[in-house]
Design a protein around this motif. Structure first.
Motif, PDB file in Angstrom:
ATOM      1  N   LEU A 342       0.712  -1.334   0.062  1.00 21.97           N
ATOM      2  CA  LEU A 342       0.277   0.018   0.032  1.00 21.97           C
ATOM      3  C   LEU A 342       0.984   1.455  -0.165  1.00 21.97           C
ATOM      4  CD1 LEU A 342      -2.779  -1.100   2.518  1.00 21.97           C
ATOM      5  CD2 LEU A 342      -2.783  -1.053  -0.234  1.00 21.97           C
ATOM      6  N   ASP A 343       1.803   1.260   0.454  1.00 19.45           N
ATOM      7  CA  ASP A 343       2.933   2.372   0.400  1.00 19.45           C
ATOM      8  C   ASP A 343       3.539   2.713  -0.420  1.00 19.45           C
ATOM      9  OD1 ASP A 343       4.173   4.611   2.123  1.00 19.45           O
ATOM     10  OD2 ASP A 343       6.158   3.427   1.577  1.00 19.45           O
ATOM     11  N   ALA A 344       3.741   2.036  -1.314  1.00 17.81           N
ATOM     12  CA  ALA A 344       4.139   1.696  -2.340  1.00 17.81           C
ATOM     13  C   ALA A 344       3.445   2.200  -3.753  1.00 17.81           C
ATOM     14  CB  ALA A 344       5.015   0.348  -2.916  1.00 17.81           C
ATOM     15  N   HIS A 345       1.893   1.750  -3.750  1.00 21.22           N
ATOM     16  CA  HIS A 345       1.259   2.090  -4.520  1.00 21.22           C
ATOM     17  C   HIS A 345       1.106   3.911  -4.133  1.00 21.22           C
ATOM     18  CE1 HIS A 345      -0.290  -0.280  -7.648  1.00 21.22           C
ATOM     19  NE2 HIS A 345      -0.210  -1.201  -6.509  1.00 21.22           N
ATOM     20  N   LYS A 346       0.936   4.202  -2.487  1.00 19.65           N
ATOM     21  CA  LYS A 346       1.030   5.364  -2.226  1.00 19.65           C
ATOM     22  C   LYS A 346       1.734   6.258  -3.142  1.00 19.65           C
ATOM     23  CE  LYS A 346       0.364   8.935   1.490  1.00 19.65           C
ATOM     24  NZ  LYS A 346      -0.472   8.920   2.857  1.00 19.65           N
ATOM     25  N   ALA A 349       1.565   6.971  -6.611  1.00 22.00           N
ATOM     26  CA  ALA A 349      -0.048   7.528  -7.120  1.00 22.00           C
ATOM     27  C   ALA A 349       0.475   9.003  -6.584  1.00 22.00           C
ATOM     28  CB  ALA A 349      -0.888   8.001  -6.221  1.00 22.00           C
ATOM     29  N   VAL A 350       1.636   9.369  -5.878  1.00 26.99           N
ATOM     30  CA  VAL A 350       2.260  10.795  -6.036  1.00 26.99           C
ATOM     31  C   VAL A 350       2.847  11.083  -7.275  1.00 26.99           C
ATOM     32  CG1 VAL A 350       3.488  11.661  -4.509  1.00 26.99           C
ATOM     33  CG2 VAL A 350       2.272  10.383  -3.675  1.00 26.99           C
ATOM     34  N   GLY A 351       3.972  10.076  -7.545  1.00 29.59           N
ATOM     35  CA  GLY A 351       4.509   9.907  -9.099  1.00 29.59           C
ATOM     36  C   GLY A 351       3.489  10.389 -10.389  1.00 29.59           C
ATOM     37  N   ARG A 352       2.752   9.692 -10.142  1.00 29.19           N
ATOM     38  CA  ARG A 352       1.630   9.703 -11.585  1.00 29.19           C
ATOM     39  C   ARG A 352       1.229  11.001 -11.611  1.00 29.19           C
ATOM     40  NH1 ARG A 352      -0.174   4.690 -10.016  1.00 29.19           N
ATOM     41  NH2 ARG A 352      -2.126   5.956  -9.081  1.00 29.19           N
ATOM     42  N   GLU A 353       1.041  11.671 -10.681  1.00 33.36           N
ATOM     43  CA  GLU A 353       0.281  13.057 -10.598  1.00 33.36           C
ATOM     44  C   GLU A 353       1.309  14.142 -11.211  1.00 33.36           C
ATOM     45  OE1 GLU A 353      -1.788  14.001  -6.944  1.00 33.36           O
ATOM     46  OE2 GLU A 353      -2.277  12.336  -6.392  1.00 33.36           O
ATOM     47  N   GLN A 354       3.024  13.494 -10.970  1.00 33.98           N
ATOM     48  CA  GLN A 354       3.851  14.978 -11.452  1.00 33.98           C
ATOM     49  C   GLN A 354       4.546  14.275 -13.146  1.00 33.98           C
ATOM     50  OE1 GLN A 354       6.503  13.748  -8.162  1.00 33.98           O
ATOM     51  NE2 GLN A 354       5.146  15.515  -7.153  1.00 33.98           N
ATOM     52  N   SER A 355       3.196  13.257 -13.772  1.00 36.97           N
ATOM     53  CA  SER A 355       3.675  13.122 -14.853  1.00 36.97           C
ATOM     54  C   SER A 355       2.413  13.328 -15.348  1.00 36.97           C
ATOM     55  CB  SER A 355       4.893  12.184 -14.644  1.00 36.97           C
ATOM     56  OG  SER A 355       4.408  10.564 -13.849  1.00 36.97           O
ATOM     57  N   ALA A 356       3.039  12.326 -16.697  1.00 39.10           N
ATOM     58  CA  ALA A 356       1.809  11.727 -17.623  1.00 39.10           C
ATOM     59  C   ALA A 356       0.487  10.716 -17.091  1.00 39.10           C
ATOM     60  CB  ALA A 356       2.357  12.113 -19.391  1.00 39.10           C
ATOM     61  N   SER A 358      -1.130   8.558 -18.561  1.00 37.61           N
ATOM     62  CA  SER A 358      -0.517   6.998 -19.107  1.00 37.61           C
ATOM     63  C   SER A 358       0.611   6.583 -19.136  1.00 37.61           C
ATOM     64  CB  SER A 358      -1.234   7.537 -20.421  1.00 37.61           C
ATOM     65  OG  SER A 358      -0.261   8.368 -21.054  1.00 37.61           O
ATOM     66  N   ALA A 359       1.718   6.982 -18.766  1.00 32.68           N
ATOM     67  CA  ALA A 359       3.294   6.480 -19.168  1.00 32.68           C
ATOM     68  C   ALA A 359       2.909   6.599 -18.024  1.00 32.68           C
ATOM     69  CB  ALA A 359       3.830   8.260 -19.122  1.00 32.68           C
ATOM     70  N   GLY A 360       2.629   7.086 -16.685  1.00 28.80           N
ATOM     71  CA  GLY A 360       3.148   6.923 -15.333  1.00 28.80           C
ATOM     72  C   GLY A 360       2.354   5.625 -15.014  1.00 28.80           C
ATOM     73  N   ARG A 361       1.283   5.163 -15.468  1.00 29.59           N
ATOM     74  CA  ARG A 361       0.333   4.629 -15.375  1.00 29.59           C
ATOM     75  C   ARG A 361       1.321   3.194 -15.806  1.00 29.59           C
ATOM     76  NH1 ARG A 361      -1.169   0.881 -13.170  1.00 29.59           N
ATOM     77  NH2 ARG A 361      -3.173  -1.168 -13.390  1.00 29.59           N
ATOM     78  N   LYS A 362       1.563   2.820 -16.877  1.00 24.37           N
ATOM     79  CA  LYS A 362       2.111   1.859 -18.029  1.00 24.37           C
ATOM     80  C   LYS A 362       3.902   1.423 -17.083  1.00 24.37           C
ATOM     81  CE  LYS A 362      -0.152   2.137 -22.043  1.00 24.37           C
ATOM     82  NZ  LYS A 362       0.429   1.897 -24.056  1.00 24.37           N
ATOM     83  N   LYS A 363       3.889   2.706 -16.827  1.00 24.13           N
ATOM     84  CA  LYS A 363       5.288   2.516 -16.092  1.00 24.13           C
ATOM     85  C   LYS A 363       5.156   1.577 -14.758  1.00 24.13           C
ATOM     86  CE  LYS A 363       9.515   4.961 -13.902  1.00 24.13           C
ATOM     87  NZ  LYS A 363       9.962   6.285 -13.998  1.00 24.13           N
ATOM     88  N   TYR A 364       4.189   2.402 -14.182  1.00 26.19           N
ATOM     89  CA  TYR A 364       3.929   1.219 -12.498  1.00 26.19           C
ATOM     90  C   TYR A 364       3.591  -0.675 -12.819  1.00 26.19           C
ATOM     91  CZ  TYR A 364       2.446  -0.417  -8.419  1.00 26.19           C
ATOM     92  OH  TYR A 364       2.328  -1.035  -6.373  1.00 26.19           O
ATOM     93  N   ALA A 365       3.095  -0.449 -13.459  1.00 20.06           N
ATOM     94  CA  ALA A 365       2.371  -1.318 -14.204  1.00 20.06           C
ATOM     95  C   ALA A 365       3.163  -2.768 -14.577  1.00 20.06           C
ATOM     96  CB  ALA A 365       0.853  -1.667 -15.075  1.00 20.06           C
ATOM     97  N   ALA A 366       4.290  -1.715 -15.369  1.00 21.02           N
ATOM     98  CA  ALA A 366       5.871  -2.980 -15.844  1.00 21.02           C
ATOM     99  C   ALA A 366       6.234  -3.085 -14.548  1.00 21.02           C
ATOM    100  CB  ALA A 366       6.056  -2.387 -17.005  1.00 21.02           C
ATOM    101  N   ALA A 367       6.124  -2.276 -13.793  1.00 23.84           N
ATOM    102  CA  ALA A 367       7.421  -2.737 -12.384  1.00 23.84           C
ATOM    103  C   ALA A 367       6.211  -3.906 -11.708  1.00 23.84           C
ATOM    104  CB  ALA A 367       7.117  -1.993 -11.638  1.00 23.84           C
TER     105      ALA A 367
END
Length: 367
Positions: A342-346, A349-356, A358-367
């Motif tokens: 849960l901490d990693a997701h939190k 989420a902050v990282g996604r808000e600071q980037s595009a 779609s790119a942030g979503r795919k980057k996290y999902a691939a991890a």
């Protein structure tokens, strides 16, 4: 005893003779007859043992024939099976495992792991499903498919199921209040115990809000215990508890279930998810589109099980499914690791808000 009969043949017969003899018996029994205006048929499963090849005493001969009989029933009934030494080994293995299960009740041999359920839109978890694991003394981890049926067959699922419910709800109280906890409910629990009273007691003891609990039932459970399930599900929904139909699409009367029972969610079986990105995905995609459209019409959520790739998630999202779980997000993890997850997701989420987005979503999902 009951509907079982022993037939002792005191002259020599080999396996071929036995097969012919058994077929003759089954054919004669299968002839229809009329009683009180009803046409009836009898079908027979037959187990065969040979003396002195399979046993040296009367008692052992009956045991061997009985093991062969159960093998015939497991093969689909109305058939014949001869005793094999492997049947005794399996019987002894099962007997030993049941004994170990009994000894493990109330110990730390049983524990829970949790698999997250994810929202496709933002990639955030919506809750976890509680999964039972058994560390069998002297053997290590045993697959659920091996021990869950034995728990149900022996009735041990009733006390253990109550423990699972309480432990899962207690653990869920440590998570953010918007996360749900899904707990599987067995038909044996419904048949042999007061499930509603058990759940009421657990919620009162743990303080978990009813809306955060989701009870999962399979189609097979509903089919077997339909008389008891309907009032139970209504009572659960009246309390605000969520109800999910698990392994949707693998049974025969899914549409009837959806119209008769107060479900809040459909869980699409993994057997439909695996082929949707393969060379021949037409049928699987058509089925999933139909399920999601039906769910939308009935105001039901949909969760896809067994997601392993981003490609599968994107395909499901395009077909109207909005939630998923599977190894793509996380394998089942310990309670302690849920906090790390849960901490990693939190942070993600902050990282996604600071980037595009779609790119942030795919980057996290691939991890």
């Amino acid at each position: 005893g009951g509907d079982e009969f022993a037939w002792l043949v005191d002259h020599h017969m080999d396996h071929a003779d036995v097969a012919k003899f058994g077929e003759r018996c089954r054919s004669l029994l299968a002839k229809s007859f009329t009683y009180d205006g009803n046409v009836l048929n009898i079908y027979a499963s037959i187990g065969v043992a040979f003396a002195p090849l399979d046993a040296g005493t009367d008692e052992d001969l009956l045991k061997a024939a009985d093991l062969a009989l159960y093998a015939a029933k497991e093969a689909g009934r109305d058939t014949l099976r001869c005793y094999e030494a492997e049947l005794s080994r399996k019987s002894q293995y099962k007997h030993d495992m049941v004994n170990d299960l009994r000894k493990s009740i109330g110990s730390e041999d049983f524990f829970l792991v949790y698999q997250p359920q994810i929202n496709f839109g933002d990639g955030d978890p919506t809750g976890f499903e509680a999964l039972l694991r058994w560390n069998r003394p002297g053997y290590g981890l045993v697959m659920p498919l091996e021990f869950i049926p034995l728990l149900e067959e022996t009735g041990l699922i009733v006390p253990l199921g109550a423990w699972v419910m309480e432990r899962a709800c207690r653990d869920a109280m440590t998570w953010p209040s918007h996360l749900t906890i899904a707990v599987n409910l067995s038909g044996i629990q419904i048949e042999r115990s007061n499930v509603l009273s058990m759940i009421d007691g657990v919620l009162a003891k743990t303080g978990l809000a009813p809306a955060r609990l989701e009870v999962e039932l399979t189609e097979s459970t509903i089919m077997k215990e339909i008389a008891d399930v309907r009032p139970l599900l209504k009572a659960l929904r009246d309390r605000g508890i969520r109800v999910a139909l698990d392994d949707f699409g693998t049974g025969y009367s899914s549409l009837a279930y959806l119209s008769e029972f107060p479900f809040t969610k459909i869980k699409i079986d993994r057997s439909f998810i695996t082929p949707i990105c393969g060379a021949d995905s037409t049928i699987a995609r058509a089925i999933i589109r139909t399920i999601t459209q039906l769910a939308h019409t009935l105001h039901l959520e949909t969760t896809a099980e067994g997601i392993e790739t981003l490609e599968q998630e994107e395909a499901l999202n395009s077909m109207g499914c909005r939630h998923g779980q599977g190894y793509f997000y996380a394998k089942p993890i310990s309670f302690e690791d849920t906090a790390i997850f849960l901490d990693a997701h939190k942070k993600a989420a902050v990282g996604r808000e600071q980037s595009a987005p779609s790119a942030g979503r795919k980057k996290y999902a691939a991890a």
